[in-house]
Design a protein around this motif. Structure first.
Motif, mmCIF file in Angstrom:
data_model
loop_
_atom_site.group_PDB
_atom_site.id
_atom_site.type_symbol
_atom_site.label_atom_id
_atom_site.label_comp_id
_atom_site.label_asym_id
_atom_site.label_seq_id
_atom_site.Cartn_x
_atom_site.Cartn_y
_atom_site.Cartn_z
ATOM 1 N N ALA A 450 0.801 -1.192 -0.017
ATOM 2 C CA ALA A 450 -0.210 0.187 -0.177
ATOM 3 C C ALA A 450 0.883 1.109 -0.091
ATOM 4 N N ILE A 451 2.169 1.221 0.373
ATOM 5 C CA ILE A 451 3.034 2.204 0.652
ATOM 6 C C ILE A 451 3.624 2.442 -0.543
ATOM 7 N N ARG A 452 3.744 1.850 -1.476
ATOM 8 C CA ARG A 452 4.467 2.021 -2.602
ATOM 9 C C ARG A 452 4.600 3.268 -3.486
ATOM 10 N N ILE A 453 3.229 3.675 -3.649
ATOM 11 C CA ILE A 453 2.945 4.765 -4.472
ATOM 12 C C ILE A 453 3.562 5.937 -3.823
ATOM 13 N N PHE A 454 3.387 6.217 -2.316
ATOM 14 C CA PHE A 454 3.986 7.275 -1.394
ATOM 15 C C PHE A 454 5.505 6.846 -1.545
ATOM 16 N N ALA A 455 6.201 5.801 -1.361
ATOM 17 C CA ALA A 455 7.540 5.643 -1.311
ATOM 18 C C ALA A 455 8.187 5.915 -2.797
ATOM 19 N N VAL A 456 7.662 5.564 -3.668
ATOM 20 C CA VAL A 456 8.141 5.917 -4.811
ATOM 21 C C VAL A 456 8.196 7.402 -5.113
ATOM 22 N N ALA A 457 7.372 8.179 -4.757
ATOM 23 C CA ALA A 457 7.274 9.581 -4.926
ATOM 24 C C ALA A 457 8.330 10.346 -4.081
ATOM 25 N N GLN A 458 8.607 9.629 -2.870
ATOM 26 C CA GLN A 458 9.521 9.948 -1.919
ATOM 27 C C GLN A 458 10.943 9.677 -2.532
ATOM 28 N N MET A 459 11.168 8.661 -3.122
ATOM 29 C CA MET A 459 12.767 8.098 -3.681
ATOM 30 C C MET A 459 12.855 8.923 -4.745
ATOM 31 N N ALA A 460 11.938 9.274 -5.547
ATOM 32 C CA ALA A 460 11.965 10.200 -6.789
ATOM 33 C C ALA A 460 12.384 11.369 -6.302
ATOM 34 N N THR A 461 12.044 12.097 -5.157
ATOM 35 C CA THR A 461 12.556 13.359 -4.588
ATOM 36 C C THR A 461 13.885 13.049 -4.593
ATOM 37 N N LEU A 462 14.131 12.100 -3.535
ATOM 38 C CA LEU A 462 15.469 11.865 -3.054
ATOM 39 C C LEU A 462 16.626 11.716 -4.168
ATOM 40 N N LEU A 463 16.224 11.170 -5.199
ATOM 41 C CA LEU A 463 16.992 10.977 -6.461
ATOM 42 C C LEU A 463 17.491 12.242 -7.203
ATOM 43 N N ASP A 464 16.346 13.105 -7.205
ATOM 44 C CA ASP A 464 16.260 14.182 -7.599
ATOM 45 C C ASP A 464 17.417 15.146 -6.903
ATOM 46 N N ASN A 465 17.228 15.076 -5.626
ATOM 47 C CA ASN A 465 17.894 15.960 -4.766
ATOM 48 C C ASN A 465 19.145 15.238 -4.401
ATOM 49 N N ALA A 466 19.503 14.071 -5.081
ATOM 50 C CA ALA A 466 20.804 13.516 -4.714
ATOM 51 C C ALA A 466 22.134 14.313 -4.207
ATOM 52 N N HIS A 467 22.176 15.235 -4.778
ATOM 53 C CA HIS A 467 23.406 16.096 -4.768
ATOM 54 C C HIS A 467 23.287 16.637 -3.309
ATOM 55 N N LEU A 468 21.956 17.003 -2.826
ATOM 56 C CA LEU A 468 21.789 17.523 -1.388
ATOM 57 C C LEU A 468 22.691 16.450 -0.486
ATOM 58 N N ARG A 508 22.379 11.449 -14.712
ATOM 59 C CA ARG A 508 23.219 12.535 -14.603
ATOM 60 C C ARG A 508 24.637 12.232 -14.610
ATOM 61 N N PRO A 509 25.441 12.898 -15.063
ATOM 62 C CA PRO A 509 26.993 12.502 -15.234
ATOM 63 C C PRO A 509 27.561 12.420 -13.829
ATOM 64 N N LYS A 510 26.772 13.117 -12.714
ATOM 65 C CA LYS A 510 27.415 13.094 -11.386
ATOM 66 C C LYS A 510 27.316 11.709 -10.732
ATOM 67 N N VAL A 511 26.139 10.539 -11.373
ATOM 68 C CA VAL A 511 26.095 9.518 -10.665
ATOM 69 C C VAL A 511 27.466 8.727 -10.801
ATOM 70 N N ALA A 512 28.236 8.903 -11.922
ATOM 71 C CA ALA A 512 29.416 8.353 -12.139
ATOM 72 C C ALA A 512 30.359 8.534 -11.013
ATOM 73 N N THR A 513 30.111 9.311 -9.978
ATOM 74 C CA THR A 513 31.103 9.282 -8.896
ATOM 75 C C THR A 513 30.674 8.663 -7.626
ATOM 76 N N LEU A 514 29.368 8.128 -7.905
ATOM 77 C CA LEU A 514 28.803 7.107 -6.706
ATOM 78 C C LEU A 514 29.821 5.923 -6.690
ATOM 79 N N PRO A 515 29.775 5.139 -5.610
ATOM 80 C CA PRO A 515 30.359 3.721 -5.415
ATOM 81 C C PRO A 515 29.669 2.830 -6.408
ATOM 82 N N GLY A 516 30.704 1.933 -7.088
ATOM 83 C CA GLY A 516 30.325 1.000 -8.098
ATOM 84 C C GLY A 516 28.940 0.315 -7.992
#
Lengths: 1266, 162
Positions: A450-468, A508-516
């Motif tokens: 039941a929580i997936r819709i909410f979780a996905v939205a939150q995670m999308a925001t997280l991904l969007d603000n990954a630089h933060l 995003r190109p910045k993703v390439a700096t994340l761990p493998g």
């Protein structure tokens, strides 16, 4: 010469001593290292000199340098030299140095064995003391083995100073050389009652340490410890004992019941906080071990909690800390009683002391409920913000997650709230627990549909603000969260509001700096997203959009193809090719979305963490067998890289189910939407949506708390969990109102006249329903999963080796007496010392005679001992009487209400037989425990009595005294005062008993010295001068013909556990000479005739004599047998030559040699106390047999059993007797024979049921024959 | 069981270290440093227990310490020891030192670490508490010192004879 000495002493005057060295170091603050290195050079020079004083001085300085971190192991040999000095001063220096820097891999340590042994036996107690102290620090398995016996001797040293050290060091010896535990234990136990409090304390210390690791082996000591607890005044000892009881109670709940009262008394009376605290702790352990249903124990809990509250409220921080610590133990079983102190604990969360805050955190874990979870977590979140140190903050973080996720998210009513808490936690910088948050996100998203819709939205925001959140990614553990975010967005991409945006964020190109491993997840999930995007775009009319998306993928993926990480590279290039192909198809205007999404169709189910381990091995599959030929060694290297893949991305190795659960998903989505629509307080997940108020008509009258709109309800990437608190409150309020309404309605409908009862009282747990239908998917387990997973114990735990059964040892002649191999190694040329070895020292009567004759001690010692022995015997006898007395009483107690003595001859029914047979069987412990708790005043009296008794047997400590005895008489004496009507009877009996005892003693004595001959056996068991026994013989006919008669007797060999001696008497019946007799048997697998060396397996045994007419002679043959549990027959032939004056004829005689099980038994005397111990051990299997119409006096019967079946009478009371025998392989066979009239019933116990069955059959047969 | 006994001053300089488990010299120094770090940053009026450091022990172990003037006395013990009992033991230890050195101060420990070891050996042996009675400890220590003195006297006199 003189000059040299003078020179030496002048040199010495210029040597630095320790003080000079220290002073020097302090004066060279700037170049300390340099100064020390010159000092070490000097020390090296000093060590080269012959003068021991110089050497000792050097070693002393080295010890100091060692403390400063310098390796001085190079001087190990010199240390040994100094240790071996005859002067105490130097010896002490040497041993100190050794204790500081020797360890198991120091090789010179083996040179010290003899020196240490010498010091241990030094007449100067301080030499011994210093050696013991040193040894305690560097004892190795070799040293332990070689010196165990010497140390054990010291345990009985005259000086308490040595005794206590020797006792204490035994623990170290046990650790290194576990074999020494059994032989040393009786003496160790004895030291529990040493007159010196120091020694006693040391013994308590060692046993507590042993029992902590393997408590079950020490349960039988509980009565003794109980006595110590009630009598000792040494707080240190009391604390240890009480701690020990804490470890024992989980194993024996009855013990707990007995403990509660004295402990409660101690809690009330003691002024020592340390003791009070330990008492509370143990009471808690007791309460945990008892089933919670006990009503009268709530008082104890209350007492504990109340005392702990006092501790927590104390201004002393130490008490506060300990109070919280103990509180957390109560929490596990009695959460309710702790929860009432929530205020106090929350207050401790604000304490300035980190230790206390941590303890309070532990407690919070158990304090949460559905009701207060949000509130508590909110408080913790505040702490998270305030906390300075990362360790405490990390601790808070893990606690928050622990609290929320405990018992399968039991207390979470609103998962949206939880997800937002998790998202908030991602803002923590520098935490080590990114993976923990990530796994929680994954777990919740996967398991709570039941929580997936909410979780996905939150995670999308997280991904969007990954630089933060990943300012400095590589160092930052929090970026693990992105792993979860990417996966959730990809896997549940159908719920995404704006998948295109997320897709872009993931590429995003910045993703390439994340761990493998995170990049790999990004790539994989980008592909999933891509398929979703395609689907939506193809549905719409513009085909170009879809092509643009493909182009985006093709543009961005090459970045990952170049990744240094293999996993990322492989996935990226794979997906890149796929997208290129898709693009090609798209250009041909082919619809591909369906097929692409088929790649990722199906749902992933959560798999339990241990599922893999629990897959049962299918039948017939041998995992250890080679499938192919074993590879050559060079090949093994190739296997290495595989591990990398498996490790990096385990998620993707999961198999997918092919069936699509679309319908189900759609249904759920629908249901959820419906619910949202009906829930006025629900906030939509979309970023654009505002709070929607849709007040349903039925609830207008509810005062709705308006949400303060200045609080931003949803800011991307920022905290928002607080709002849920308010929402939750409102929701609950509404629910309550709803309920009330419903109830009202119901009441109206029913019109029942009952008064109101369900008012607005405090909300109970059940009233709180979760915010949405929460469907927590359970984790999958493989079919046929093995039920319980074994606790993986550390195989290297040194204490595991000490898990040795000690119970039977207590009386030294118990069920498993010390085998020869278990004796401690003793060096033979020090035979004089051996006299004091434990087995030797134990009373000769008590040691099992089956043991090898001991090495003779020197004559002087013997003579000295003689007097002692006499005394001891006396005391022994006295004790025996006492023992007897108490045993009888025990019977009475057990016999229950029946006012007659239990041992009665008239009754032979099984029912009555039972209590009788238990009389010896009921262990001391059971007996002790079965007593109702003794009131304290009588207890004191009992203690006095016990001490008085101890005084009367002053020598008791040197023998292997049955210590637990002290307890029983005490109890029985108490009993005696109660039931004086039994007294007379008992006294009478005692008298009888005494007489019997005397006689028996005499007989035993006999048996010790004669060697198992026939006439001696006849006497065995004839305790009364009643009727004379008919002559008996064990020789039975083997075979007979006109020339010769063979009779034989089969006896087990005392010396060898696998040998049977067959004595055959050959009797010449004719009037010719018989010669060249050859005795041959067909060997079976189990039994073989021992033939002289050099002869083949079928050669016969040549009888070493000839038989003139009328003469008989005996030959002994030795057979080896492997299994002795079954009787056996062996076929054989005797060939011989009958020589007349003129002729000689070859003759032969066939026979069958019958090895009965009886023949494997050896008459072994056993004493009633040992016998009782043996029975109580519970390892013996029970069996019984009934003999009808036995027409002989009881003593004849016994004598027959003794004689024919190699038993000995342990104890005889009227028409009841206990008997004992032992097989050549050490099986114990115990019989309880009772007679009434012509019926004899035999209850038997043996550790080998087959053997027992056969022996009983044979006994039956014996009596059926006569 | 006691795993280690450490004494260091306010600057982390070791004054006595007794490990009842073998560690290399480097690890020992590291443990001393770590322990000092943990202990020294705590306020005066907080509790005397610390959950064990990373290096020594593990979750079962605790640091129990007392701070006297310039010195920290730290015992690293496992759960079989009573926390308050060990605190008392430290007190006994310090009082014994005080009696043996007559108003003990850091300097005594600096210059006579061997004597401190000898006193400690009468209280704790191989990680287990041997004696908690101060008078008994002092008696044994004195007896041994007396013996040492008589030996040095003999030693010197024999040397003079030659």
């Amino acid at each position: 010469m003189a000059l040299k000495i003078v020179k030496g002493s002048i040199d010495r005057m210029f040597d630095k001593n320790l003080q000079d060295l220290v002073r020097g170091i302090r004066n060279h603050k700037e170049d300390e290292a340099k100064y020390i290195s010159t000092c070490i050079d000097e020390i090296k020079q000093e060590l080269k000199q012959d003068n021991i004083a110089v050497k000792a001085n050097a070693v002393c300085k080295l010890t100091y340098l060692q403390m400063l971190g310098y390796d001085v192991s190079w001087a190990a040999f010199n240390i040994v030299e100094v240790m071996s000095s005859s002067k105490f001063t130097y010896k002490r220096i040497g041993y100190l140095a050794a204790s500081q820097c020797f360890h198991e891999s120091t090789d010179v340590i083996m040179l010290t064995t003899n020196q240490i042994r010498k010091d241990l036996s030094s007449p100067n107690q301080y030499d011994t003391g210093v050696a013991l102290t040193g040894l305690s620090c560097f004892v190795t398995p070799d040293l332990a083995r070689d010196l165990a016996n010497d140390i054990m001797t010291l345990m009985s040293h005259t000086k308490p100073y040595i005794r206590k050290k020797a006792v204490l060091i035994m623990y170290k010896v046990f650790l290194k050389y576990p074999e020494s535990l059994r032989p040393a234990f009786p003496r160790l136990k004895e030291k529990l009652e040493d007159p010196d409090p120091g020694v006693q304390s040391a013994a308590v210390n060692v046993i507590c340490e042993l029992a902590r690791r393997n408590p079950k082996n020490y349960l039988s000591l509980a009565p003794l410890f109980f006595k110590l607890m009630t009598s000792s005044t040494n707080n240190w000892v009391l604390i240890k004992i009480i701690k020990l009881f804490g470890a024992l109670t989980p194993l024996e709940p009855r013990l707990g019941k007995k403990l509660i009262e004295p402990l409660t008394n101690l809690i009330h009376s003691t002024s020592a906080m340390s003791l009070l605290y330990e008492c509370v702790n143990t009471v808690i352990a007791v309460l945990i071990s008892l089933s919670s249903g006990m009503p009268n124990h709530s008082a104890s809990i209350q007492l504990c909690v109340q005392k702990l509250r006092i501790l927590i409220e104390d201004s002393d921080q130490n008490l506060k800390y300990l109070g919280l610590l103990a509180m957390s133990k109560i929490l596990k079983t009695h959460p309710k009683s702790v929860q009432s102190h929530k205020d106090l604990i929350l207050q401790c969360l604000d304490d300035k002391d980190e230790s206390i805050r941590l303890r309070a955190l532990d407690l919070l874990y158990g304090m949460v409920s559905k009701k207060n979870l949000m509130e508590i977590v909110k408080k913790l979140m505040l702490h998270v913000d305030k906390a300075e140190g990362t360790t405490y903050r990390d601790e808070l973080l893990t606690k928050i997650i622990d609290i929320c996720s405990q018992s399968n998210y039991q207390y979470i009513t609103n998962f949206e709230w939880y997800i937002s808490i998790l998202v908030e936690l991602t803002r923590l910088e520098g935490t080590r627990h990114g993976h923990l948050i990530a796994s929680q996100m994954l777990d919740v998203a996967i398991r709570v549909k039941a929580i997936r819709i909410f979780a996905v939205a939150q995670m999308a925001t997280l991904l969007d603000n990954a630089h933060l959140l990943t300012g400095n990614m590589q160092r930052n553990g929090i970026c693990e969260v992105l792993y979860a975010a990417a996966w959730i967005c990809g896997e549940f991409s159908e719920h995404l509001e704006n998948p295109m945006q997320t897709l872009e964020a993931m590429l995003r190109p910045k993703v390439a700096t994340l761990p493998g491993h995170i990049q790999a997840v990004y790539v994989q999930n980008a592909a999933k997203l891509f398929s979703t995007v395609l689907k939506s775009q193809e549905g719409s009319t513009e085909g170009t959009a879809a092509q643009e998306t493909s182009q985006l993928m093709i543009d961005r993926l090459p970045l990952f193809v170049q990744s240094a990480n293999l996993e990322v590279q492989e996935r990226a290039s794979c997906i890149l090719q796929l997208v290129k192909y898709i693009q090609k198809l798209q250009q041909k205007e082919v619809e591909v979305a369906e097929e692409v999404s088929a790649l990722f169709a199906g749902e992933l189910n959560p798999v339990a963490p241990k599922a893999q381990k629990k897959v049962p091995v299918p039948e017939g599959l041998d995992l250890d067998a080679w499938i192919n030929e074993p590879p050559s060694e060079s090949e093994s290297e190739d296997e290495q890289p595989k591990a990398i893949f498996a490790k990096e991305e385990p998620k993707h190795s999961r198999s997918r189910h092919t069936e699509v659960d679309e319908k189900e998903l759609a249904r759920r989505r629908e249901a959820r939407k419906q619910e949202q629509a009906n829930n006025p307080f629900y906030i939509k997940a979309s970023p654009s949506s505002q709070k929607v108020y849709q007040e349903s008509p039925g609830v207008e009258h509810i005062p709705v708390v308006q949400i303060d709109l200045t609080v931003p309800l949803k800011v991307p990437g920022l905290p928002m969990s607080d709002q849920y608190l308010k929402l939750e409150e409102e929701r609950r309020q509404k629910e309550r109102a709803d309920k009330k309404k419903k109830e009202k309605k119901k009441r109206k409908e029913k019109r029942s006249g009952r008064g109101r009862r369900h008012d607005s009282g405090p909300e109970s747990e059940e009233d709180i329903t979760p915010a949405h239908m929460v469907d927590i998917v359970t984790e999958e387990m493989p079919e046929n999963a093995l039920p319980s997973d074994d606790d993986d114990k550390d195989p290297n735990d040194p204490h595991k080796a000490l898990d040795i059964d000690l119970d039977n040892l207590v009386e030294s002649a118990g069920r498993r007496p010390l085998a020869d191999s278990e004796k401690l190694p003793v060096r033979s040329h020090r035979a004089a010392k051996v006299a004091k070895s434990p087995v030797e020292d134990g009373d000769a009567e008590n040691t099992p005679p089956s043991q090898e004759p001991k090495k003779k001690s020197s004559k002087e010692k013997r003579e000295k001992k003689k007097d002692k022995d006499r005394d001891r015997k006396k005391s022994k006898e006295e004790k025996k009487k006492k023992k007897h007395k108490h045993e009888e009483k025990e019977e009475d107690l057990l016999g229950g209400e029946a006012d007659e003595p239990v041992v009665q001859s008239e009754d032979t029914t099984e029912v009555v037989a039972l209590p009788t047979s238990t009389n010896a069987e009921v262990s001391d412990l059971d007996f002790w425990l079965s007593n109702a708790p003794v009131p304290s005043n009588t207890q004191e009296a009992a203690t006095v009595a016990a001490t008085a008794e101890a005084d009367s047997v002053p020598e008791a400590t040197s023998g292997t005294a049955p210590d637990s005895d002290h307890d029983e008489p005490k109890n029985s004496e108490l009993e005696e005062t109660k039931s004086s009507k039994h007294k007379k009877k008992k006294q009478k009996k005692e008298k009888e008993e005494k007489e019997k005892k005397k006689k028996k003693k005499h007989h035993h004595h006999h048996r010790h010295h004669s060697d198992g001959g026939a006439d001696e056996s006849v006497q065995n068991g004839t305790v009364e001068d009643e009727e004379p026994l008919p002559p008996m013989s064990n020789y039975c006919l083997l075979a007979e013909n006109s020339y010769i008669k063979m009779v034989c007797d089969i006896q087990g060999n005392l010396q060898d556990g696998s040998q049977v001696v067959v004595s055959v008497i050959f009797e010449n019946k004719c009037d010719s000479l018989l010669k060249s007799m050859e005795f041959n048997v067909l060997d079976s697998l189990n039994s073989k005739l021992q033939r002289p060396e050099g002869s083949g397996p079928h050669d016969g045994f040549t009888v070493p004599f000839q038989l003139p007419p009328g003469v008989s002679n005996e030959a002994r043959l030795v057979f080896t047998v492997q299994s002795i549990v079954m009787p056996q027959k062996m076929k054989g032939t005797l060939t011989f030559i009958v020589k007349n004056e003129d002729s000689s004829i070859h003759e032969k005689l066939d026979f069958k040699l019958h090895f009965t099980c009886t023949s494997y038994l050896i008459t072994t005397p056993c004493y009633s106390d040992a016998f009782a111990k043996l029975l109580e051990s519970g390892d013996l299997k029970c069996s019984s047999v009934r003999l009808e119409e036995v027409n002989m006096p009881f003593h004849h019967l016994l004598a027959r059993i003794c004689f024919h079946h190699h038993f000995s009478v342990v104890e005889r009371i009227d028409s009841c007797a206990s008997m004992y025998s032992r097989s050549i392989q050490g099986h114990h066979v115990c019989l309880l024979v009772k007679t009434s009239g012509q019926t004899v019933s035999i209850d038997a116990k043996c550790d080998e049921p087959t053997l027992l069955g056969n022996v009983l059959d044979e006994i039956k047969q014996t009596f059926s024959q006569c | 069981m006691i795993r280690a006994i450490l004494i260091f001053n306010n600057h982390g300089k070791p004054r006595l270290s007794k490990f009842y488990e073998h560690y290399t010299e480097d690890t020992e120094q590291q443990i001393i440093r770590e322990t000092f770090h943990l202990v020294s940053k705590r306020d005066e009026n907080v509790c005397n227990f610390l959950e064990g450091g990373m290096l020594i022990g593990g979750s079962d172990y605790k640091l129990i310490y007392r701070h006297y003037a310039t010195l920290y006395f730290v015992f690293c013990v496992d759960s079989s020891e009573s926390e308050l009992g060990i605190l008392d033991l430290i007190q006994v230890f310090v009082e014994t030192l005080d009696k043996c050195f007559e108003n003990v101060c850091e300097l005594d420990l600096i210059f006579h670490v061997d004597k401190v070891h000898n006193i400690l050996a009468e209280m704790v042996m191989g990680g287990m508490v041997l004696e908690t009675n101060m008078n008994e400890i002092i008696m044994q220590v004195d007896a041994q010192n007396k013996m040492e003195k008589s030996e040095t006297f003999i030693f010197q006199s024999t040397r003079q004879d030659r």
